[in-house]
Design a protein around this motif. Structure first.
Motif, PDB file in Angstrom:
ATOM      1  N   ALA A  54     -13.530  -5.750 -48.478  1.00 17.06           N
ATOM      2  CA  ALA A  54     -12.385  -5.396 -47.647  1.00 17.06           C
ATOM      3  C   ALA A  54     -12.241  -3.882 -47.539  1.00 17.06           C
ATOM      4  CB  ALA A  54     -11.111  -6.017 -48.220  1.00 17.06           C
ATOM      5  N   ALA A  55     -12.517  -3.174 -48.641  1.00 17.50           N
ATOM      6  CA  ALA A  55     -12.420  -1.710 -48.606  1.00 17.50           C
ATOM      7  C   ALA A  55     -13.469  -1.118 -47.666  1.00 17.50           C
ATOM      8  CB  ALA A  55     -12.591  -1.148 -50.022  1.00 17.50           C
ATOM      9  N   PHE A  56     -14.698  -1.669 -47.715  1.00 19.18           N
ATOM     10  CA  PHE A  56     -15.752  -1.188 -46.829  1.00 19.18           C
ATOM     11  C   PHE A  56     -15.388  -1.444 -45.367  1.00 19.18           C
ATOM     12  CE2 PHE A  56     -19.927   0.263 -45.912  1.00 19.18           C
ATOM     13  CZ  PHE A  56     -20.417  -0.515 -44.869  1.00 19.18           C
ATOM     14  N   GLN A  57     -14.842  -2.622 -45.083  1.00 20.38           N
ATOM     15  CA  GLN A  57     -14.434  -2.940 -43.713  1.00 20.38           C
ATOM     16  C   GLN A  57     -13.281  -2.037 -43.276  1.00 20.38           C
ATOM     17  OE1 GLN A  57     -13.808  -7.100 -42.857  1.00 20.38           O
ATOM     18  NE2 GLN A  57     -12.241  -6.641 -41.340  1.00 20.38           N
ATOM     19  N   ALA A  58     -12.328  -1.773 -44.211  1.00 16.71           N
ATOM     20  CA  ALA A  58     -11.201  -0.905 -43.898  1.00 16.71           C
ATOM     21  C   ALA A  58     -11.682   0.497 -43.523  1.00 16.71           C
ATOM     22  CB  ALA A  58     -10.240  -0.852 -45.084  1.00 16.71           C
ATOM     23  N   ALA A  59     -12.638   1.006 -44.286  1.00 13.05           N
ATOM     24  CA  ALA A  59     -13.177   2.337 -43.980  1.00 13.05           C
ATOM     25  C   ALA A  59     -13.805   2.364 -42.587  1.00 13.05           C
ATOM     26  CB  ALA A  59     -14.206   2.734 -45.041  1.00 13.05           C
ATOM     27  N   GLN A  60     -14.501   1.277 -42.245  1.00 12.85           N
ATOM     28  CA  GLN A  60     -15.090   1.212 -40.905  1.00 12.85           C
ATOM     29  C   GLN A  60     -14.021   1.159 -39.819  1.00 12.85           C
ATOM     30  OE1 GLN A  60     -17.752  -2.227 -41.290  1.00 12.85           O
ATOM     31  NE2 GLN A  60     -19.488  -0.827 -41.272  1.00 12.85           N
ATOM     32  N   ASP A  61     -12.967   0.357 -40.049  1.00 15.16           N
ATOM     33  CA  ASP A  61     -11.879   0.252 -39.063  1.00 15.16           C
ATOM     34  C   ASP A  61     -11.210   1.603 -38.857  1.00 15.16           C
ATOM     35  OD1 ASP A  61     -12.414  -2.414 -38.800  1.00 15.16           O
ATOM     36  OD2 ASP A  61     -10.834  -3.067 -40.188  1.00 15.16           O
ATOM     37  N   ILE A  62     -10.962   2.314 -39.948  1.00 18.01           N
ATOM     38  CA  ILE A  62     -10.319   3.631 -39.850  1.00 18.01           C
ATOM     39  C   ILE A  62     -11.238   4.615 -39.130  1.00 18.01           C
ATOM     40  CG2 ILE A  62      -9.496   5.602 -41.203  1.00 18.01           C
ATOM     41  CD1 ILE A  62      -8.581   3.562 -43.330  1.00 18.01           C
ATOM     42  N   ALA A  63     -12.522   4.585 -39.488  1.00 19.45           N
ATOM     43  CA  ALA A  63     -13.465   5.521 -38.868  1.00 19.45           C
ATOM     44  C   ALA A  63     -13.659   5.236 -37.385  1.00 19.45           C
ATOM     45  CB  ALA A  63     -14.807   5.447 -39.597  1.00 19.45           C
ATOM     46  N   ARG A  64     -13.477   3.973 -36.983  1.00 16.57           N
ATOM     47  CA  ARG A  64     -13.741   3.575 -35.602  1.00 16.57           C
ATOM     48  C   ARG A  64     -12.583   3.939 -34.645  1.00 16.57           C
ATOM     49  NH1 ARG A  64     -14.569  -1.294 -36.764  1.00 16.57           N
ATOM     50  NH2 ARG A  64     -16.809  -1.105 -37.125  1.00 16.57           N
ATOM     51  N   GLU A  65     -11.345   4.020 -35.177  1.00 16.39           N
ATOM     52  CA  GLU A  65     -10.190   4.237 -34.306  1.00 16.39           C
ATOM     53  C   GLU A  65     -10.062   5.711 -33.913  1.00 16.39           C
ATOM     54  OE1 GLU A  65      -8.114   1.844 -32.942  1.00 16.39           O
ATOM     55  OE2 GLU A  65      -7.676   3.658 -31.808  1.00 16.39           O
ATOM     56  N   LEU A  66      -9.868   5.945 -32.616  1.00 14.31           N
ATOM     57  CA  LEU A  66      -9.788   7.315 -32.103  1.00 14.31           C
ATOM     58  C   LEU A  66      -8.378   7.696 -31.664  1.00 14.31           C
ATOM     59  CD1 LEU A  66     -13.075   7.385 -29.985  1.00 14.31           C
ATOM     60  CD2 LEU A  66     -12.729   8.122 -32.348  1.00 14.31           C
ATOM     61  N   ASN A  67      -7.527   6.716 -31.409  1.00  8.42           N
ATOM     62  CA  ASN A  67      -6.152   6.981 -30.997  1.00  8.42           C
ATOM     63  C   ASN A  67      -5.300   7.230 -32.238  1.00  8.42           C
ATOM     64  OD1 ASN A  67      -3.255   5.757 -30.484  1.00  8.42           O
ATOM     65  ND2 ASN A  67      -4.039   6.449 -28.498  1.00  8.42           N
ATOM     66  N   ARG A  77     -10.894  14.132 -36.495  1.00 11.84           N
ATOM     67  CA  ARG A  77     -11.808  13.732 -35.425  1.00 11.84           C
ATOM     68  C   ARG A  77     -11.046  13.302 -34.173  1.00 11.84           C
ATOM     69  NH1 ARG A  77     -15.323   8.650 -36.641  1.00 11.84           N
ATOM     70  NH2 ARG A  77     -13.376   7.699 -35.971  1.00 11.84           N
ATOM     71  N   SER A  78      -9.945  12.575 -34.351  1.00 14.39           N
ATOM     72  CA  SER A  78      -9.150  12.136 -33.205  1.00 14.39           C
ATOM     73  C   SER A  78      -8.545  13.321 -32.461  1.00 14.39           C
ATOM     74  CB  SER A  78      -8.032  11.191 -33.669  1.00 14.39           C
ATOM     75  OG  SER A  78      -8.576  10.052 -34.291  1.00 14.39           O
ATOM     76  N   ARG A  79      -8.065  14.278 -33.249  1.00 19.22           N
ATOM     77  CA  ARG A  79      -7.464  15.459 -32.617  1.00 19.22           C
ATOM     78  C   ARG A  79      -8.520  16.290 -31.888  1.00 19.22           C
ATOM     79  NH1 ARG A  79      -4.773  19.475 -36.742  1.00 19.22           N
ATOM     80  NH2 ARG A  79      -6.986  19.799 -37.180  1.00 19.22           N
ATOM     81  N   GLU A  80      -9.690  16.414 -32.547  1.00 19.57           N
ATOM     82  CA  GLU A  80     -10.741  17.206 -31.909  1.00 19.57           C
ATOM     83  C   GLU A  80     -11.320  16.496 -30.687  1.00 19.57           C
ATOM     84  OE1 GLU A  80     -12.413  19.429 -35.963  1.00 19.57           O
ATOM     85  OE2 GLU A  80     -13.491  17.745 -35.057  1.00 19.57           O
TER      86      GLU A  80
END
Length: 534
Positions: free
Chosen positions: A16-29, A176-179
């Protein structure tokens, strides 16, 4: 990842932690990012409440709130931190984290005096609180606060490590989202994404587990060096797989153990979200295999993640512990009756029980002292061991309880710790067989020995006393008289009391000896046990 039975296994759900990291890394908004980040952090830590504060120009704003006290609480727009009610947030703790860029902790069992007077603690009294600053490249981006009202689980080391790592990913994704909003060239975007992925890869490489991730079609997405080392797969082989599935590679090219291939195949077909099994290899290694499905927040299946750990040492230790436990059990059962041994394992207090109907036998080897002067110590002990081993076998055959040996004397009882109606008959049968055994030893080894045996029946007290070198022993007049029957008997003879004779006269043949003086008892009628009635 190790199975749940692993001695040192973390309680954190690493899949779940690995998936969470991917979800966070994937979101740009940014708005969606803070909402997803807070949700997954609460889920991973099992905390009940939390909020995210972001640095906005020259002030701090509350960007997302989830609270167990107000499940439906939502904020339509960001709320300035200075406008928040003092009793709605742990303001002193949050301010300390933001001003000093330091992680702060509240533990109700060991409260920090810096925050003890916070109106929030006085109003809500949570069990544990954790505030982590969001920093990236020396820039303070905000803070994440998590809280649990009933336990301090989120303050455990394994949870703290994962939460810090995920918070760092949130900070990276915020930057990353801000940039990204100002990036106009794809090259800049790819470089930012590569940087984030490199950090994720670094996290995988520091894991003690071999990690392997594949997509929904079975194609390799990522792995770490530990995976290659565990399964002895060259990194160049995995990098060369451009088309086709992982399972095909394993089955037809690498010739890996069937157990691993089967585990990978079953993971796709299993209805369970997580599976675990231990794979025993031909080289005696044992690999713990844990797999989990990866889904998007909307439930879309993305693929599978496997965690592998070499648990050979742990399995060997557990096997040795089980073997040692069995040896200890056997040793204890050699010393004590099984029923008494079980009681002693649960209590070290002295224990004793009364038994109304038992038969006690004492036996002594006649001529043993004289024999010892003509034999070496080793020969003497060897002879005694052979004789007593024969008697032990007779005890097992008649289901009697050997009490002890003292020198060349042997003591046995019938009718305890489990009462039995035929206690006298059983011990009489053993006495006759003991005399036969001694005759066989005399004939076979050419030595002059014989045996006196005495038997008495009646009530006794039996139990274990003391705290060291436990022995199950008997007390009472019945025991003393049985000992007198042996010492006042004759070689090659079995002397019994009137009490034993009255129980056996219809089943065995006796010869009346008559009245004999017995110390402490006066004159007693005794009998010679001759044999069984045909």
């Amino acid at each position: 990842m190790s199975a749940t039975n692993n001695v040192n296994q973390s309680q954190v759900n690493l899949v779940a932690a690995f998936q969470a990291a991917q979800d966070i890394a994937r979101e740009l908004n940014v708005d969606k990012l803070v909402e997803i980040s807070l949700s997954v952090l609460l889920r991973i830590s099992k905390a009940k409440s939390g909020f995210i504060i972001l640095a906005d120009s020259q002030e701090y704003t509350i960007a997302a709130i989830i609270s167990e006290r107000s499940p439906n609480l939502e904020i339509d727009q960001r709320l300035a931190l200075t406008c928040a009610e003092p009793s709605s947030l742990p303001m002193l703790m949050v301010r300390y984290t933001l001003d000093n860029r330091l992680e702060t902790i509240w533990n109700q069992d060991n409260p920090d005096p810096h925050f003890a007077d916070d109106p929030y603690w006085l109003a809500h009294s949570p069990q544990a609180g954790l505030c982590i600053p969001l920093c990236e490249a020396e820039e303070l981006l905000g803070a994440i606060y998590l809280e649990d009202s009933s336990s301090n689980q989120l303050l455990q080391v394994e949870y703290l490590q994962v939460l810090r790592s995920l918070s760092q990913q949130v900070a990276i994704s915020l930057v990353r989202s801000r940039e990204l909003s100002s990036i106009t060239q794809r090259k800049d975007f790819e470089e930012a994404l590569q940087r984030s992925n490199s950090l994720l890869k670094a996290q995988r490489e520091t894991s003690f587990d071999g990690v392997l991730a594949v997509d929904e079609q079975g194609r390799i997405v990522s792995y770490n060096n530990q995976f290659c080392e565990l399964w002895q797969i060259p990194d160049s082989v995995l990098q060369s797989v451009e088309y086709g599935g992982l399972l095909s590679l394993l089955q037809h090219h690498l010739q890996l153990p069937d157990g691993l291939v089967e585990a990978l195949e079953n993971a796709y077909d299993s209805p369970e979200k997580y599976t675990q099994r231990e794979i025993y290899l031909a080289d005696r290694r044992v690999i713990d295999c844990y797999s989990g499905q990866v889904h998007s927040p909307e439930g879309k299946f993305y693929g599978m993640v496997w965690y592998f750990r070499d648990v050979t040492e742990r399995i060997c230790i557990l096997q040795e512990l089980r073997a040692e436990q069995e040896r200890s059990e056997r040793l204890l059962l050699n010393m004590l009756p099984e029923k008494i041994a079980k009681k002693l394992k649960h209590s070290r207090a002295s224990m004793a029980d009364g038994f109304e109907e038992v038969s006690v036998l004492f036996a002594d080897i006649v001529g043993f002292t004289e024999l010892s002067s003509h034999m070496s110590p080793v020969q003497l002990v060897g002879l005694l061991n052979r004789i007593f081993s024969m008697f032990d076998s007779l005890c097992d055959h008649y289901k009697l309880e050997k009490i002890k040996t003292i020198g060349d004397a042997y003591m046995v009882v019938s009718g305890l710790p489990e009462p039995r109606a035929d206690h006298a008959a059983a011990i009489a049968s053993m006495a006759l067989d003991m005399q036969k055994s001694i005759s066989q030893v005399k004939s076979r080894e050419g030595i002059q020995i014989s045996m006196r045996i005495g038997i008495n029946s009646g009530p006794v007290i039996a139990g274990v006393i003391g705290t060291k070198k436990f022995i199950y022993d008997l007390w009472g007049d019945t025991v003393n008289v049985a000992s007198r029957m042996e010492s006042l008997g004759s070689p090659k003879a079995i002397q019994v009391t009137e009490e034993t004779y009255s129980r056996l006269r219809d089943q065995f043949n006796f010869e009346q000896r008559g009245l004999i003086p017995v110390k402490g008892k006066g004159e007693m009628m005794t009998y010679w046990l001759v044999g069984k009635v045909n």
